[in-house]
Design a protein around this motif. Structure first.
Motif, short mmCIF file in Angstrom:
data_model
loop_
_atom_site.label_atom_id
_atom_site.label_comp_id
_atom_site.label_asym_id
_atom_site.label_seq_id
_atom_site.Cartn_x
_atom_site.Cartn_y
_atom_site.Cartn_z
N TRP A 38 0.81 -1.20 0.00
CA TRP A 38 0.00 0.00 0.00
C TRP A 38 0.86 1.27 0.00
N ALA A 39 0.20 2.40 -0.16
CA ALA A 39 0.90 3.69 -0.24
C ALA A 39 1.07 4.29 1.16
N PHE A 40 1.59 3.48 2.05
CA PHE A 40 1.83 3.91 3.43
C PHE A 40 3.24 4.50 3.52
N THR A 41 3.43 5.65 2.90
CA THR A 41 4.77 6.20 2.74
C THR A 41 5.39 6.65 4.06
N GLU A 42 4.57 7.10 5.01
CA GLU A 42 5.13 7.52 6.30
C GLU A 42 5.81 6.34 6.99
N ALA A 43 5.18 5.17 6.88
CA ALA A 43 5.75 3.97 7.47
C ALA A 43 7.04 3.58 6.75
N THR A 44 7.04 3.66 5.42
CA THR A 44 8.23 3.33 4.64
C THR A 44 9.39 4.23 5.02
N GLU A 45 9.12 5.52 5.12
CA GLU A 45 10.18 6.49 5.43
C GLU A 45 10.70 6.35 6.85
N LYS A 46 9.83 5.98 7.80
CA LYS A 46 10.30 5.75 9.17
C LYS A 46 11.20 4.52 9.22
N ALA A 47 10.82 3.47 8.50
CA ALA A 47 11.67 2.29 8.44
C ALA A 47 13.00 2.62 7.78
N TRP A 48 12.95 3.42 6.72
CA TRP A 48 14.17 3.82 6.01
C TRP A 48 15.09 4.65 6.92
N GLU A 49 14.51 5.59 7.63
CA GLU A 49 15.29 6.38 8.59
C GLU A 49 15.99 5.46 9.59
N THR A 50 15.29 4.43 10.02
CA THR A 50 15.84 3.50 11.02
C THR A 50 16.99 2.69 10.45
N VAL A 51 16.81 2.14 9.25
CA VAL A 51 17.79 1.22 8.69
C VAL A 51 18.94 1.96 8.00
N TYR A 52 18.68 3.16 7.47
CA TYR A 52 19.69 3.88 6.69
C TYR A 52 20.34 5.01 7.48
N LEU A 53 19.55 5.96 7.92
CA LEU A 53 20.12 7.12 8.62
C LEU A 53 20.64 6.75 10.01
N ARG A 54 19.97 5.82 10.67
CA ARG A 54 20.39 5.42 12.02
C ARG A 54 21.19 4.13 12.02
N ASN A 55 21.32 3.48 10.87
CA ASN A 55 22.12 2.27 10.71
C ASN A 55 21.69 1.16 11.67
N LYS A 56 20.38 1.03 11.86
CA LYS A 56 19.84 -0.03 12.70
C LYS A 56 19.59 -1.28 11.84
N SER A 57 19.14 -2.35 12.48
CA SER A 57 18.94 -3.61 11.79
C SER A 57 17.63 -3.61 10.99
N ALA A 58 17.51 -4.58 10.10
CA ALA A 58 16.28 -4.75 9.34
C ALA A 58 15.10 -5.03 10.26
N VAL A 59 15.33 -5.79 11.33
CA VAL A 59 14.27 -6.06 12.30
C VAL A 59 13.81 -4.76 12.96
N ASP A 60 14.77 -3.91 13.34
CA ASP A 60 14.41 -2.62 13.92
C ASP A 60 13.59 -1.79 12.94
N ALA A 61 13.96 -1.84 11.67
CA ALA A 61 13.24 -1.07 10.65
C ALA A 61 11.79 -1.55 10.52
N ILE A 62 11.59 -2.86 10.54
CA ILE A 62 10.23 -3.40 10.45
C ILE A 62 9.39 -2.94 11.63
N GLU A 63 9.95 -3.02 12.82
CA GLU A 63 9.21 -2.59 14.01
C GLU A 63 8.86 -1.11 13.93
N ALA A 64 9.84 -0.28 13.55
CA ALA A 64 9.61 1.16 13.48
C ALA A 64 8.57 1.52 12.41
N GLY A 65 8.68 0.89 11.25
CA GLY A 65 7.74 1.18 10.18
C GLY A 65 6.32 0.78 10.51
#
Length: 350
Positions: A38-65
């Protein structure tokens, strides 16, 4: 009866330069990728911030998104205040899976706790179990420090009241008396009817009643994870758990291959484990798009009217999607070159 399926065009290349091919969306180098239904872009960008800008794990990104969608009540199908069941209560399903360790955690029919994906993460991190359900899942969440609060809102109550005033239509009852098409029950089994006499009803799922955010992600270390969060089917029978928290159905991740997440008519889709099927097709060498199409094709062979979509991510960063029963299926992506999510639309099979 042979069903005709429509493949979709895709993009290929670097984050700044793409060209059209028919294999899947692909990034050139190993790099973080976040992909969700779906077009849930806020969730996508929060996960991206977690995994890319904060260099967290993929699991962390899923939880954050997924947490972001829970808070935003994405489309009314995720988080509190949506999809009331027959009693008017909103309950939540969620799961998270680590493709590196093949560990997972899930909750089903979670009551009175808003942070479903985080409770699922706690099941994964702090127990040897894979899933907790109902009031017992709530008790576990409270013991882990989560807050107990009502998941009902004025909006969800209004949805439920309108449904009750409309003779409880639509609902999920079959082979019962009184007639569930005209009555709110209570129902009893109808001995004159049998399963093989069951009349197929049109799916109640649509673009705005689709049940779930499904998300997959790769981090800088190449670790892959998947997860889901949902408030389930609107007007479900209390106690119903759909496909979202079931590994292989709602989502699946295998660090040696890739990950997938599905959304739609969960009661049908969970019978075929489409996320697992898609990952296993990639293991055989299929592209993500073709793997997703194969998984949905398996369902449509038995349920030609089902509604659903799937996003698929291979461990090298190539991704794709497929859908059935809708006009188009939007999905959101963040990858190299931008901190903003891009929404792609796939033309669906019917």
């Amino acid at each position: 009866m042979m069903t005709k399926y429509l493949l979709f065009m895709v993009l290929y290349g670097s984050a700044n330069s793409y060209f059209v091919v028919d294999a899947g969306y692909r990034t050139c180098d190993m790099f973080p990728v976040v992909l969700n239904t779906w077009a849930f872009t806020e969730a996508t960008e929060k996960a991206w911030e977690t995994v890319y800008l904060r260099n967290k794990s993929a699991v962390d990104a899923i939880e954050a998104g997924c947490t972001t969608c829970e808070k935003l009540q994405c489309d009314g199908t995720v988080g509190y205040g949506g999809s009331p069941d027959e009693s008017g209560e909103t309950t939540l399903d969620a799961m998270i899976m680590d493709g590196e360790t093949m560990n997972m955690g899930a909750v089903g029919a979670l009551r009175r706790v808003k942070s479903a994906i985080s409770v699922a993460r706690h099941v994964m991190d702090y127990t040897d179990h894979s899933m907790l359900v109902g009031d017992q899942a709530t008790r576990f969440a409270l013991s882990m420090g989560f807050k107990e609060e009502s998941l009902q809102t004025e909006t969800s109550h209004a949805i439920w009241k309108t449904w009750k005033d409309n003779c409880c239509q639509p609902n999920f009852w079959v082979n019962v008396s009184p007639d569930p098409k005209t009555s709110c029950g209570p129902y009893k089994p109808n001995p004159k009817k049998h399963a093989f006499e069951r009349t197929k009803q049109k799916s109640v799922f649509s673009e705005k009643n689709h049940d779930t955010i499904g998300m997959v992600a790769i981090d800088f270390k190449g670790r892959i994870a998947a997860g889901t969060s949902t408030n389930g089917a609107r007007h479900k029978i209390p106690g119903r758990v759909g496909d979202s928290p079931i590994p292989g159905a709602g989502a699946y991740a295998d660090g040696n291959v890739g990950a997938a997440a599905a959304t739609g008519d969960g009661d049908v889709m969970m019978r075929f484990l489409p996320s697992l099927l898609a990952v296993e097709e990639m293991r055989k060498g299929e592209s993500p798009g073709a793997a997703g199409e194969y998984a949905l094709r398996r369902i449509a062979a038995y349920y030609p009217d089902f509604v659903g979509g799937i996003v698929v991510l291979r461990k090298d960063g190539e991704y794709g999607a497929a859908c059935h029963g809708l006009s188009t299926f939007p999905f959101s992506v963040c990858t190299q070159g931008s901190n903003k999510a891009t929404v792609h639309n796939v033309t669906c099979m019917r």
